[in-house]
Design an enzyme around this catalytic site. Structure first.
Site, mmCIF file in Angstrom:
data_model
loop_
_atom_site.group_PDB
_atom_site.id
_atom_site.type_symbol
_atom_site.label_atom_id
_atom_site.label_comp_id
_atom_site.label_asym_id
_atom_site.label_seq_id
_atom_site.Cartn_x
_atom_site.Cartn_y
_atom_site.Cartn_z
ATOM 1 N N THR A 131 -9.489 27.442 -72.255
ATOM 2 C CA THR A 131 -10.785 27.140 -72.852
ATOM 3 C C THR A 131 -10.645 26.789 -74.334
ATOM 4 O OG1 THR A 131 -12.830 28.220 -73.566
ATOM 5 C CG2 THR A 131 -10.998 29.657 -73.122
ATOM 6 N N ASP A 132 -11.620 26.058 -74.855
ATOM 7 C CA ASP A 132 -11.615 25.759 -76.296
ATOM 8 C C ASP A 132 -11.943 27.005 -77.127
ATOM 9 O OD1 ASP A 132 -14.315 25.996 -75.638
ATOM 10 O OD2 ASP A 132 -14.930 24.110 -76.596
ATOM 11 N N GLU A 133 -12.449 28.070 -76.452
ATOM 12 C CA GLU A 133 -12.888 29.240 -77.208
ATOM 13 C C GLU A 133 -11.720 29.978 -77.878
ATOM 14 O OE1 GLU A 133 -16.022 31.482 -75.274
ATOM 15 O OE2 GLU A 133 -16.616 29.741 -74.106
ATOM 16 N N TYR A 156 -13.360 37.871 -74.277
ATOM 17 C CA TYR A 156 -13.011 36.805 -73.327
ATOM 18 C C TYR A 156 -11.985 35.857 -73.937
ATOM 19 C CZ TYR A 156 -13.392 32.222 -71.047
ATOM 20 O OH TYR A 156 -13.101 31.009 -70.454
ATOM 21 N N SER A 157 -12.305 35.310 -75.128
ATOM 22 C CA SER A 157 -11.391 34.306 -75.694
ATOM 23 C C SER A 157 -10.063 34.943 -76.103
ATOM 24 C CB SER A 157 -12.040 33.547 -76.850
ATOM 25 O OG SER A 157 -12.554 34.409 -77.826
ATOM 26 N N LYS A 160 -8.022 35.017 -72.964
ATOM 27 C CA LYS A 160 -7.537 33.678 -72.604
ATOM 28 C C LYS A 160 -6.420 33.256 -73.575
ATOM 29 C CE LYS A 160 -8.767 31.140 -69.840
ATOM 30 N NZ LYS A 160 -8.381 30.967 -68.405
ATOM 31 N N LYS A 195 -24.541 31.885 -66.611
ATOM 32 C CA LYS A 195 -24.250 30.981 -67.728
ATOM 33 C C LYS A 195 -25.511 30.209 -68.088
ATOM 34 C CE LYS A 195 -19.774 31.962 -67.515
ATOM 35 N NZ LYS A 195 -18.842 31.400 -66.562
ATOM 36 N N TYR A 347 -30.651 41.736 -69.787
ATOM 37 C CA TYR A 347 -31.877 41.180 -70.376
ATOM 38 C C TYR A 347 -33.023 42.138 -70.120
ATOM 39 C CZ TYR A 347 -29.097 36.921 -70.122
ATOM 40 O OH TYR A 347 -28.104 36.003 -70.239
#
Ligand code: NAD
Ligand code: TYD
Length: 349
Positions: A131-133, A156-157, A160, A195, A347
């Protein structure tokens, strides 16, 4: 004969990659290995499930013995690794499962591939989908390129990024033939409705509040999932071993602008007056450590391998909204059970 193992093939992007490969490579065996977490759903692959060149193995990528058996049983020559925990909000609540699947799972696959191929690397490839994250968060200017230093900011990032480092370490240390791609945010059919895009389409349809984090000022670069799958195909077959390719749509949207466009499209397709659902917009507490902006420079992929996104965003979004409106049964199926508990805890609106 080629035998390609795709991990996480029952998930969102994985299912599009499996479908593309099963259709495009009838002479290759396409093996989908997936443990079917909440995010994995074999319904996503119903149209290809009976094809002679498709196989499904229910297995956990952290289970070394199961992975080794799959590699040997199908004489695997290539791996496209997508299995992961993929939702930032869940990584904030429970980072451990992200370390387990994304880091240990990737390491397990790498080690199993290294052992199975045992130095006979000709025609073999381990393709890691990232991912780009991992590059962190941008301010209002600039883009992530393949040489941008890693600076992951969410659990998460971080997981990864760790997995990407292991992949490159296996190439450097053991000469395992690898390739890595880092892609921007995907949207399209079969995305789990936790998402932004599928969640909001579903909520607009059911007149439920739209929980906008912070002021809705964060920016994401959106790519239609089938374009990502095509990029993976191109890189898998023509990418340079040991190299990295960024994949993105040059398609940045501030969340609140994207949400307003989604409202317009959903209202129109449901025959509601224009802007009727604007009242559902509900600003909620911001995500902890919320990355401000992601923007990918995918020039290298275009100039070296000739890949470009095929769809304009407006067209892709229209297709996507139509798909979710036409596939309420799929949404009902994936949002039953545990999802309700997740939604209520996440939420409180
Ligand atoms: P997803 O959450 O929809 O699907 C993940 C799949 O992996 C599911 O089918 C799940 O059952 C499977 N899985 C999870 N843990 C497993 C385990 N331990 N063993 C076997 N299977 C397991 O994810 P996605 O959005 O399709 O993302 C796929 C990959 O692409 C991920 O590696 C993600 O980091 C990367 N990626 C995603 C995006 C995006 O916008 N969604 C963008 C760039 C990169
Ligand atoms: P998401 O789809 O979770 O992808 P990512 O965090 O990996 O980019 O979120 C996209 C953007 O939408 C991100 O800036 C967070 C925001 N967002 C909301 O404002 N409300 C929501 O309920 C969700 C899920 C996301």
């Amino acid at each position: 004969m080629k035998s390609i193992l795709i991990t996480g093939g029952a998930g969102f992007i994985g299912s599009h990659v499996v479908r593309l490969f099963v259709n495009r490579y009838p002479d290759a065996t396409i093996v989908n290995i997936d443990s079917l977490t909440y995010a994995g759903n074999l319904e996503n692959l119903r149209d290809v499930a009976a094809r002679p060149n498709y196989r499904f193995v229910k297995a956990d990528i952290c289970d070394y013995a199961q992975v080794q058996r799959a590699l040997a049983d199908f004489a695997v020559t290539g791996i496209v690794h997508l299995a992961a925990e993929s939702h930032v909000d869940r990584s904030i609540t429970d980072p451990f499962v992200f370390a387990r699947t994304n880091v240990i799972g990737t390491l397990t696959l790498l080690q199993a591939a290294k052992e199975y191929w045992n130095g006979h690397y000709d025609g073999r490839l381990f393709y890691h989908v990232s991912t780009d994250e991992v590059y962190g968060s941008l301010d209002h200017g600039g883009f992530f390129t393949e040489t941008t230093p890693y600076d992951p900011k969410s659990p998460y990032s971080a997981s990864k990024a760790a997995s990407d480092h292991f992949v490159r370490a296996f190439h450097n240390t053991y000469k395992l033939p690898v390739v890595v791609s880092n892609c921007s945010n995907n949207y399209g059919p079969y995305q789990f409705p936790e998402k932004l895009i599928p969640l909001f389409i579903n909520n607009i349809r059911h007149n439920k509040p739209l929980p906008v984090y912070g002021r809705g000022e964060n920016v994401r670069d959106w790519l239609f999932v089938e374009d990502h799958a095509r990029a993976i195909d191109v890189i898998f077959h023509r990418g340079r071993i040991g190299d990295t390719y960024n994949i993105g749509g040059f398609n940045e949207w501030k969340n609140i602008d994207l949400i307003r466009v989604m409202i317009r499209v959903v209202d129109r397709l449901l025959g509601r007056p224009e802007g009727a659902s604007e009242k559902l917009i509900t600003y909620v507490t911001d995500r902890a450590g919320h990355d401000l902006r992601y923007a990918i420079d995918s020039t290298k992929l275009k100039t070296e391998l000739g890949w470009e996104p095929s769809l304009q965003f407006e067209e892709g979004l229209e297709k996507t909204v139509k798909w979710y409106l036409d596939n309420q049964a799929w949404l009902d199926g994936v949002t039953s059970g545990d999802y309700q508990k997740y939604y209520e805890q996440m939420y409180k609106i």
